[in-house]
Design an enzyme around this catalytic site. Sequence first.
Site, PDB file in Angstrom:
ATOM      1  N   PHE A   1      -8.926  -0.296   3.802  1.00 53.57           N
ATOM      2  CA  PHE A   1      -8.595  -1.406   4.697  1.00 53.57           C
ATOM      3  C   PHE A   1      -9.018  -2.717   4.040  1.00 53.57           C
ATOM      4  CE2 PHE A   1      -8.217  -3.994   8.488  1.00 53.57           C
ATOM      5  CZ  PHE A   1      -7.041  -3.473   9.003  1.00 53.57           C
TER       6      PHE A   1
ATOM      7  N   ARG B   1     -10.134 -13.615   8.206  1.00 52.25           N
ATOM      8  CA  ARG B   1      -8.877 -14.210   7.720  1.00 52.25           C
ATOM      9  C   ARG B   1      -9.157 -15.366   6.773  1.00 52.25           C
ATOM     10  NH1 ARG B   1      -4.625 -12.177  10.857  1.00 52.25           N
ATOM     11  NH2 ARG B   1      -5.088 -11.761  13.025  1.00 52.25           N
TER      12      ARG B   1
ATOM     13  N   LYS C   1       0.875  -1.188   0.000  1.00 57.83           N
ATOM     14  CA  LYS C   1       0.000   0.000   0.000  1.00 57.83           C
ATOM     15  C   LYS C   1       0.903   1.228   0.000  1.00 57.83           C
ATOM     16  CE  LYS C   1      -3.886  -0.642   3.006  1.00 57.83           C
ATOM     17  NZ  LYS C   1      -4.469  -0.311   4.328  1.00 57.83           N
TER      18      LYS C   1
HETATM   19  P1  XMP Z   1       3.165  -1.051   8.778  1.00 47.52           P
HETATM   20  O1  XMP Z   1       2.339   0.207   8.873  1.00 47.52           O
HETATM   21  O2  XMP Z   1       4.176  -1.119   9.872  1.00 47.52           O
HETATM   22  O3  XMP Z   1       2.102  -2.152   9.094  1.00 47.52           O
HETATM   23  O4  XMP Z   1       3.748  -1.239   7.400  1.00 47.52           O
HETATM   24  C1  XMP Z   1       2.098  -3.383   8.578  1.00 47.52           C
HETATM   25  C2  XMP Z   1       1.046  -4.200   9.290  1.00 47.52           C
HETATM   26  O5  XMP Z   1      -0.178  -3.468   9.421  1.00 47.52           O
HETATM   27  C3  XMP Z   1      -1.286  -4.296   9.211  1.00 47.52           C
HETATM   28  N1  XMP Z   1      -2.122  -3.706   8.145  1.00 47.52           N
HETATM   29  C4  XMP Z   1      -3.276  -4.198   7.692  1.00 47.52           C
HETATM   30  N2  XMP Z   1      -3.959  -5.294   8.055  1.00 47.52           N
HETATM   31  N3  XMP Z   1      -5.611  -4.784   6.460  1.00 47.52           N
HETATM   32  C5  XMP Z   1      -5.125  -5.565   7.437  1.00 47.52           C
HETATM   33  O6  XMP Z   1      -5.769  -6.572   7.736  1.00 47.52           O
HETATM   34  C6  XMP Z   1      -4.987  -3.664   6.035  1.00 47.52           C
HETATM   35  O7  XMP Z   1      -5.484  -2.975   5.128  1.00 47.52           O
HETATM   36  C7  XMP Z   1      -3.749  -3.355   6.702  1.00 47.52           C
HETATM   37  N4  XMP Z   1      -2.861  -2.334   6.552  1.00 47.52           N
HETATM   38  C8  XMP Z   1      -1.877  -2.605   7.450  1.00 47.52           C
HETATM   39  C9  XMP Z   1      -0.732  -5.644   8.855  1.00 47.52           C
HETATM   40  O8  XMP Z   1      -0.748  -6.467   9.994  1.00 47.52           O
HETATM   41  C10 XMP Z   1       0.698  -5.390   8.463  1.00 47.52           C
HETATM   42  O9  XMP Z   1       1.533  -6.470   8.773  1.00 47.52           O
END
Ligand code: XMP
Length: 184
Positions: A161, A174, A140
């Site tokens: 999300f 999940r 993302k």
């Molecule tokens: P960062 O911000 O550190 O976060 O790159 C990575 C972790 O954030 C969670 N994450 C998500 N989980 N849908 C989810 O189910 C999403 O859209 C999402 N965006 C971030 C995920 O655990 C990832 O490892």
Amino acid sequence: MVDTLPVSFGYENIKRVIIPENELKARIAEVGKCISLEYSEKPLLLIAILKGSFIFLADLCREITVPCEVEFMRSSSYVGNSTVSTGNPKDIFGIDKDISKYHVLLVEDIVDTGKTLVRVTEQLKKLNPLSLKVCTLLDKPERREVDFSPDFALFTVPDVFVVGYGLDFDEKYRNLPYIAEVSL
Ligand code: XMP
Ligand code: MG
């Protein structure tokens, strides 16, 4: 293959399918081949970051045609049903191997701000793996807050999300076989 949205109780806020099951399967097969080529003749250790990557890891490792070993670690910065990182992460390494003997490929579900992978890769580098790369199912990039580029990113997703195929919202969804957007 048709990816029908579930209509049963509890799935009301699944908005739309973003990546259907057949596209996940095809792309994972493709990347599995690339990984197999890159790591032939190299001791490969896949380290999956739980929980979100468990389904991706299971499918990816079966598309890898060279010997590899698997370990798991936990990293969590979300609490309960929050969709915003708490900024107070906890990493739990359950790896009982000397990773200095392996080429390590970290397997992650999604790179969002990038903070998790910057932190985890810094910690793992201290254990001197022969090499360290990152393979994420989803990227993302619009949300990036730190400079981080995964070595393998299978799909780019918009700033919404997403759940399914291992990813959760409040521990649910999940088990969906595809990636979907949830309305929060
Ligand atoms: P960062 O911000 O550190 O976060 O790159 C990575 C972790 O954030 C969670 N994450 C998500 N989980 N849908 C989810 O189910 C999403 O859209 C999402 N965006 C971030 C995920 O655990 C990832 O490892
Ligand atoms: Mg995760």
